[in-house]
Each structure stands twice: as structure tokens, then as C-alpha cells.
Motif scaffolding. Structure first.
Motif, PDB file in Angstrom:
ATOM      1  N   LEU A  76       0.823  -1.205   0.000  1.00 53.79           N
ATOM      2  CA  LEU A  76       0.000   0.000   0.000  1.00 53.79           C
ATOM      3  C   LEU A  76       0.858   1.256   0.000  1.00 53.79           C
ATOM      4  N   GLN A  77       1.877   1.268   0.840  1.00 55.14           N
ATOM      5  CA  GLN A  77       2.727   2.459   0.958  1.00 55.14           C
ATOM      6  C   GLN A  77       3.542   2.716  -0.306  1.00 55.14           C
ATOM      7  N   SER A  78       3.880   1.673  -1.031  1.00 56.76           N
ATOM      8  CA  SER A  78       4.790   1.820  -2.165  1.00 56.76           C
ATOM      9  C   SER A  78       4.234   2.720  -3.259  1.00 56.76           C
ATOM     10  N   GLY A  79       2.922   2.756  -3.389  1.00 52.07           N
ATOM     11  CA  GLY A  79       2.316   3.542  -4.456  1.00 52.07           C
ATOM     12  C   GLY A  79       2.351   2.857  -5.805  1.00 52.07           C
ATOM     13  N   SER A  80       2.922   1.645  -5.867  1.00 58.94           N
ATOM     14  CA  SER A  80       3.015   0.921  -7.138  1.00 58.94           C
ATOM     15  C   SER A  80       1.828  -0.003  -7.371  1.00 58.94           C
ATOM     16  N   CYS A  81       0.893  -0.039  -6.415  1.00 58.45           N
ATOM     17  CA  CYS A  81      -0.272  -0.924  -6.504  1.00 58.45           C
ATOM     18  C   CYS A  81      -1.551  -0.101  -6.516  1.00 58.45           C
ATOM     19  N   SER A  82      -2.498  -0.524  -7.327  1.00 61.09           N
ATOM     20  CA  SER A  82      -3.811   0.123  -7.325  1.00 61.09           C
ATOM     21  C   SER A  82      -4.756  -0.564  -6.358  1.00 61.09           C
ATOM     22  N   ASP A  83      -4.616  -1.889  -6.236  1.00 63.00           N
ATOM     23  CA  ASP A  83      -5.470  -2.673  -5.335  1.00 63.00           C
ATOM     24  C   ASP A  83      -4.664  -3.776  -4.680  1.00 63.00           C
ATOM     25  N   VAL A  84      -4.922  -3.990  -3.392  1.00 59.84           N
ATOM     26  CA  VAL A  84      -4.346  -5.115  -2.662  1.00 59.84           C
ATOM     27  C   VAL A  84      -5.511  -5.932  -2.117  1.00 59.84           C
ATOM     28  N   ILE A  85      -5.481  -7.238  -2.373  1.00 60.32           N
ATOM     29  CA  ILE A  85      -6.540  -8.125  -1.899  1.00 60.32           C
ATOM     30  C   ILE A  85      -5.905  -9.110  -0.929  1.00 60.32           C
ATOM     31  N   TYR A  86      -6.398  -9.140   0.298  1.00 65.58           N
ATOM     32  CA  TYR A  86      -5.729  -9.860   1.383  1.00 65.58           C
ATOM     33  C   TYR A  86      -6.725 -10.741   2.132  1.00 65.58           C
ATOM     34  N   TRP A  87      -6.306 -11.996   2.359  1.00 61.71           N
ATOM     35  CA  TRP A  87      -7.068 -12.936   3.166  1.00 61.71           C
ATOM     36  C   TRP A  87      -6.327 -13.127   4.488  1.00 61.71           C
ATOM     37  N   PRO A  88      -6.738 -12.468   5.563  1.00 64.96           N
ATOM     38  CA  PRO A  88      -5.994 -12.565   6.827  1.00 64.96           C
ATOM     39  C   PRO A  88      -6.127 -13.940   7.463  1.00 64.96           C
ATOM     40  N   GLN A  89      -5.064 -14.366   8.127  1.00 65.04           N
ATOM     41  CA  GLN A  89      -5.067 -15.644   8.830  1.00 65.04           C
ATOM     42  C   GLN A  89      -5.660 -15.515  10.233  1.00 65.04           C
ATOM     43  N   GLN A  90      -5.780 -14.283  10.699  1.00 68.46           N
ATOM     44  CA  GLN A  90      -6.349 -14.009  12.011  1.00 68.46           C
ATOM     45  C   GLN A  90      -7.193 -12.736  11.908  1.00 68.46           C
ATOM     46  N   ASP A  91      -8.006 -12.498  12.935  1.00 65.66           N
ATOM     47  CA  ASP A  91      -8.763 -11.256  12.969  1.00 65.66           C
ATOM     48  C   ASP A  91      -7.823 -10.062  12.965  1.00 65.66           C
ATOM     49  N   LEU A  92      -8.186  -9.033  12.243  1.00 69.27           N
ATOM     50  CA  LEU A  92      -7.421  -7.794  12.264  1.00 69.27           C
ATOM     51  C   LEU A  92      -7.899  -6.908  13.409  1.00 69.27           C
ATOM     52  N   THR A  93      -7.011  -6.094  13.927  1.00 71.66           N
ATOM     53  CA  THR A  93      -7.337  -5.217  15.045  1.00 71.66           C
ATOM     54  C   THR A  93      -7.534  -3.783  14.548  1.00 71.66           C
ATOM     55  N   ILE A  94      -8.008  -2.945  15.433  1.00 71.00           N
ATOM     56  CA  ILE A  94      -8.174  -1.529  15.104  1.00 71.00           C
ATOM     57  C   ILE A  94      -6.837  -0.927  14.685  1.00 71.00           C
ATOM     58  N   SER A  95      -5.773  -1.307  15.386  1.00 74.62           N
ATOM     59  CA  SER A  95      -4.440  -0.787  15.061  1.00 74.62           C
ATOM     60  C   SER A  95      -4.021  -1.183  13.645  1.00 74.62           C
ATOM     61  N   HIS A  96      -4.284  -2.433  13.253  1.00 72.86           N
ATOM     62  CA  HIS A  96      -3.956  -2.876  11.898  1.00 72.86           C
ATOM     63  C   HIS A  96      -4.677  -2.021  10.858  1.00 72.86           C
ATOM     64  N   ILE A  97      -5.976  -1.846  11.068  1.00 68.32           N
ATOM     65  CA  ILE A  97      -6.780  -1.098  10.094  1.00 68.32           C
ATOM     66  C   ILE A  97      -6.313   0.350  10.009  1.00 68.32           C
ATOM     67  N   GLN A  98      -5.986   0.943  11.138  1.00 64.00           N
ATOM     68  CA  GLN A  98      -5.512   2.330  11.129  1.00 64.00           C
ATOM     69  C   GLN A  98      -4.210   2.460  10.348  1.00 64.00           C
ATOM     70  N   ARG A  99      -3.319   1.489  10.508  1.00 64.10           N
ATOM     71  CA  ARG A  99      -2.053   1.523   9.763  1.00 64.10           C
ATOM     72  C   ARG A  99      -2.316   1.347   8.264  1.00 64.10           C
ATOM     73  N   PHE A 100      -3.220   0.441   7.938  1.00 63.54           N
ATOM     74  CA  PHE A 100      -3.542   0.208   6.531  1.00 63.54           C
ATOM     75  C   PHE A 100      -4.227   1.426   5.916  1.00 63.54           C
ATOM     76  N   GLN A 101      -5.075   2.078   6.686  1.00 62.97           N
ATOM     77  CA  GLN A 101      -5.736   3.286   6.183  1.00 62.97           C
ATOM     78  C   GLN A 101      -4.708   4.367   5.858  1.00 62.97           C
ATOM     79  N   GLN A 102      -3.749   4.525   6.739  1.00 63.11           N
ATOM     80  CA  GLN A 102      -2.708   5.532   6.517  1.00 63.11           C
ATOM     81  C   GLN A 102      -1.850   5.164   5.311  1.00 63.11           C
ATOM     82  N   ALA A 103      -1.521   3.878   5.194  1.00 57.83           N
ATOM     83  CA  ALA A 103      -0.709   3.427   4.062  1.00 57.83           C
ATOM     84  C   ALA A 103      -1.479   3.599   2.755  1.00 57.83           C
ATOM     85  N   SER A 104      -2.787   3.323   2.780  1.00 59.14           N
ATOM     86  CA  SER A 104      -3.620   3.498   1.590  1.00 59.14           C
ATOM     87  C   SER A 104      -3.691   4.956   1.183  1.00 59.14           C
ATOM     88  N   LYS A 105      -3.779   5.828   2.150  1.00 57.11           N
ATOM     89  CA  LYS A 105      -3.812   7.254   1.868  1.00 57.11           C
ATOM     90  C   LYS A 105      -2.505   7.709   1.222  1.00 57.11           C
TER      91      LYS A 105
END
Length: 228
Positions: free
Chosen positions: A119-148
Motif C-alpha cells: 500500500l505504501q509503495s504507491g506501485s499498486c492500485s489494489d491489494v486483496i488480502y485474506w488474513p489468517q487471524q482477525d485484524l485489530t483496530i491498530s492494523h486497520i488504522q495503519r492500513f488506512q494511513q498506508a492506503s492514503k
């Protein structure tokens, strides 16, 4: 009361409905399905984290894949898919498979790192991910920032969500199998409202994966590009 609201807000258990002006400021792309675009007030968000709660293999990729080719100027990355990615199906939808990457990290922490880096690299338009465990609020916040930062979006497909905590995602959908395609429910939409279940009809785009029936009044979803 104010103290209780502050506590709920701090734990991310409070959701604020946005007004119409804010909704219009969220950039979106059409999904290829009319009814889904209408329910999402224009289509899928082009940035942010999108949660799909779904059993695997019921058509979840058929729902989101048509939107890939509408914005594929960069890589599409699949991370930890539960089965082989069907390149022929992606090609049928008009996706340039030479720009598709598939990653299989061995550990959950490695997969989380790969998602954030893509996400951070800027070289991807879409990332599709199947998590092996539940994601936490902290994970989502980091991903949101990286997506931005990367100006892209993350779809994460969860088939076994155990936590009832609301995550700060841009969009959350629950998907169920249906003979004509999928039953879809909007759980959360940034700048919009949740919805009851509605049917996304895939008989036109995927006739061999659906059961033919008479037209479904008011909920039929026709693909935008029938040639795709």
C-alpha cells in the motif's frame, strides 16, 4: 453522557453518519453492477480499507474484480489467497494479468508487513488480502494511513470474523451466496448508511456460475461493460 460518548469514541465503538456533502467528496469507481453502485452512492471507494465478510468461493472476487480493470494503471496484488488465483477469469474481465502479483507469506506478521508495504509503495492500485487471524483496530488504522499515502485501496476478505468490535474501515460488506449471484448487505459506509440485504444479479456476466431465473424486479445489476 458526554463521558460515555468519549469512551465509546476512544474505543472506536461509535459511528457518525456523514452529511451529503461529505459523501460526494469520497472518490468512487463503478463496480460494473448497477444496483451495487446505487446502494454505494456511486460505486466502490477508490481509496481506503474495504472489508468483505464472506465464506470463501461464493463469488466474492466476481463482485470486486470488474472494478479492477477500470483503474489498473498499477499492480494488483493478492496476498495469502486460500486457493489459486484464476488468471483466465481475470483476463475474461479485462484485467491485465501481467500486472498481477500473488504473494504467499508464511507467517501472519509477514503478511501484515507485505500488505502495508504494498500500500505504501504507491506501485499498486489494489491489494486483496485474506488474513489468517482477525485484524485489530491498530492494523486497520495503519492500513488506512498506508492506503492514503499510496493512493490505493485494500480489500480484505474475512470468512471467520470472531470479534464483534467495529473496525474503522471505509466500507464493510457482508456477502451471502444466492442462486443468481450474491446477497449483499452494507454494514458500514463512510459518508453513507448501512442497508438491508439486496441481490446483485450476476447472470449476465457469469451465466455458468448462476442459476437462470426470471428477472428480479428492482434489483437486477447489469454490467457496465458487457464486452468485459
Amino acid at each position: 453522557m458526554n463521558s460515555l460518548i468519549k469512551q465509546l469514541h476512544h474505543r472506536n465503538l461509535l459511528w457518525y453518519a456523514s452529511n451529503r456533502i461529505q459523501t460526494q467528496q469520497i472518490e468512487k469507481h463503478q463496480t460494473g453492477f448497477t444496483v451495487l453502485d446505487e446502494k454505494l452512492a456511486g460505486g466502490m471507494p477508490t481509496n481506503g480499507v474495504i472489508e468483505l465478510l464472506s465464506s470463501p468461493g461464493i463469488g466474492e472476487l466476481r463482485l470486486i474484480a470488474p472494478s479492477f480493470k477500470m483503474r489498473q494503471s498499477r499492480f494488483i496484488v493478492f496476498i495469502s489467497p486460500p486457493a489459486l488465483v484464476n488468471s483466465a477469469a481475470l483476463h475474461h474481465l479485462g484485467v491485465d494479468v501481467s500486472q498481477v502479483l500473488v504473494l504467499y507469506p508464511e507467517q501472519h506478521k509477514d503478511a501484515l508487513w507485505a500488505v502495508e508495504q504494498c500500500l505504501q509503495s504507491g506501485s499498486c492500485s489494489d491489494v486483496i488480502y485474506w488474513p489468517q487471524q482477525d485484524l485489530t483496530i491498530s492494523h486497520i488504522q495503519r492500513f488506512q494511513q498506508a492506503s492514503k499515502s499510496g493512493k490505493n485501496r485494500l480489500f480484505y476478505l474475512n470468512s471467520y470474523k470472531t470479534s464483534q468490535a467495529s473496525l474503522p474501515v471505509t466500507l464493510s460488506l457482508t456477502l451471502q451466496a444466492h442462486p443468481q449471484g450474491l446477497k449483499v448487505k452494507i454494514n458500514r459506509l463512510k459518508g453513507g448508511w448501512p442497508s438491508d440485504y439486496f441481490i446483485v444479479d450476476m447472470q449476465t456476466t457469469w451465466p455458468y456460475c448462476t442459476i437462470a431465473s426470471s428477472p428480479i424486479s428492482n434489483v437486477i445489476a447489469f454490467p457496465v461493460d458487457k464486452a468485459g
